[in-house]
Write a protein that holds these residues in place. Sequence first.
Motif, short mmCIF file in Angstrom:
data_model
loop_
_atom_site.label_atom_id
_atom_site.label_comp_id
_atom_site.label_asym_id
_atom_site.label_seq_id
_atom_site.Cartn_x
_atom_site.Cartn_y
_atom_site.Cartn_z
N LYS A 83 73.12 107.99 21.33
CA LYS A 83 74.06 107.06 20.68
C LYS A 83 73.88 107.06 19.16
CE LYS A 83 72.87 103.32 22.94
NZ LYS A 83 71.91 103.84 23.93
N SER A 84 72.70 107.46 18.71
CA SER A 84 72.45 107.46 17.26
C SER A 84 73.32 108.48 16.54
CB SER A 84 70.97 107.73 16.97
OG SER A 84 70.57 108.98 17.50
N MET A 85 73.90 109.42 17.30
CA MET A 85 74.82 110.38 16.69
C MET A 85 76.04 109.66 16.10
SD MET A 85 76.41 113.88 18.31
CE MET A 85 74.77 114.51 18.64
N LEU A 86 76.44 108.56 16.71
CA LEU A 86 77.57 107.78 16.20
C LEU A 86 77.24 107.20 14.84
CD1 LEU A 86 78.55 105.90 19.48
CD2 LEU A 86 79.66 107.90 18.48
N LEU A 87 75.98 106.79 14.63
CA LEU A 87 75.57 106.26 13.34
C LEU A 87 75.62 107.36 12.28
CD1 LEU A 87 72.56 104.04 14.48
CD2 LEU A 87 74.77 103.24 13.61
N GLY A 88 75.22 108.57 12.67
CA GLY A 88 75.30 109.69 11.74
C GLY A 88 76.72 109.98 11.31
N ALA A 89 77.66 109.82 12.26
CA ALA A 89 79.08 110.03 11.93
C ALA A 89 79.61 108.91 11.04
CB ALA A 89 79.89 110.12 13.22
N ALA A 90 79.24 107.67 11.35
CA ALA A 90 79.73 106.52 10.59
C ALA A 90 79.25 106.58 9.14
CB ALA A 90 79.27 105.22 11.24
N ALA A 91 78.06 107.16 8.93
CA ALA A 91 77.50 107.22 7.58
C ALA A 91 78.17 108.28 6.71
CB ALA A 91 76.00 107.47 7.66
N GLN A 92 79.20 108.92 7.22
CA GLN A 92 79.98 109.85 6.39
C GLN A 92 81.21 109.14 5.78
OE1 GLN A 92 78.20 112.69 6.16
NE2 GLN A 92 76.93 111.71 7.72
N SER B 262 78.74 105.60 2.05
CA SER B 262 78.15 106.23 3.23
C SER B 262 77.08 105.33 3.82
CB SER B 262 77.56 107.59 2.86
OG SER B 262 78.58 108.53 2.61
N THR B 263 76.26 104.75 2.94
CA THR B 263 75.24 103.81 3.39
C THR B 263 75.88 102.59 4.04
OG1 THR B 263 73.77 104.51 1.59
CG2 THR B 263 73.29 102.38 2.64
N VAL B 264 76.93 102.07 3.41
CA VAL B 264 77.64 100.91 3.95
C VAL B 264 78.22 101.22 5.32
CG1 VAL B 264 79.66 99.42 3.64
CG2 VAL B 264 78.14 99.87 1.71
N GLY B 265 78.83 102.39 5.47
CA GLY B 265 79.43 102.77 6.74
C GLY B 265 78.40 102.82 7.86
N GLY B 266 77.22 103.40 7.56
CA GLY B 266 76.18 103.49 8.56
C GLY B 266 75.64 102.13 8.96
N VAL B 267 75.41 101.24 7.98
CA VAL B 267 74.86 99.91 8.28
C VAL B 267 75.88 99.07 9.05
CG1 VAL B 267 74.01 97.76 7.28
CG2 VAL B 267 73.30 99.94 6.30
#
Length: 300
Positions: A55-64, A238-243
């Motif tokens: 599921k952490s792959m979704l966080l990697g995508a969101a941080a883009q 990118s940081t905001v998106g991931g958080v």
Amino acid sequence: EMWFNNSKPDYMDVLQNGGLLDILYIGVKTSVYPCLIFLGVGAMTDFGPLLANPKSMLLGAAAQLGIYCAFLIAVCFFTGEESAAIAIIGGADGPTAIYVTNQLAPHLLGPIAVAAYSYMALIPLIQPPLMKMLTTKKEKLIRMEPPKNVSKAAKIIFPIMVTIITALLLPSVAPLLGYLFKECGVTERLSDTAQNALMNIVTLLLGISVGATATAENFLSLNTLLIIGLGLFAFCFSTVGGVLFGKLMCWLTKGKINPLIGSAGVSAVPMAARVSHTVGRKYDPDNHLLMHAMGPNVAG
């Protein structure tokens, strides 16, 4: 000038009439340096945390997110190709920024490379204020369950499958196969060389080559300041998106995911994961988020 005035130069002419910097720059122009760095990164990377928690792959995508936000603003000042090259700074991956810029806007290589590597180095200063601002104290104190153990077979099968898929879709990222150097257990010498000696040598050659393009007429301009500003904007978002996506996953899992690991979704491995871990320990010294944060970090 030999390079910028000719998008498809005669390499024999460069070898015969060019200087040392011209010859070294062939590695940039042909994208050899970024690919070799990807090989080294692949050999250094542990995909275990990602496989333990897919599921952490979704966080990697969101941080883009910052890439797209910066692109939408950059197109107001630059061409589409230039905007794409500038926006990729938000991915927090120096070799990727250089590769994309070399393909789309080689005349901007100097300022984009400087901005990308500068913000990667400034992660410990840029990310923590945003992470603290976007999360509540309750969220910061969340302790995640220890990651599951990943079998040796999974660690070997995963990069093989990923390499096959990506080589068909994006041949330029095939050097991810370097991950097998470490996991297969029979190429220790090659793995050590890729992770250390080769990585350091190519980084030096890349720095010298790209630095040579930062001439005064190309670098000291208003556009450079604008690129650096847009790069910072991209990195922050990118940081905001991931958080923010981490907060969403926290809510969906009823508090099982600490949103602080979302900031590690940017691609700066392992520095971004360390920042997540450090910020978390400021609120709970016994809360170890490093391995959890490595999942989105590697995914990014």
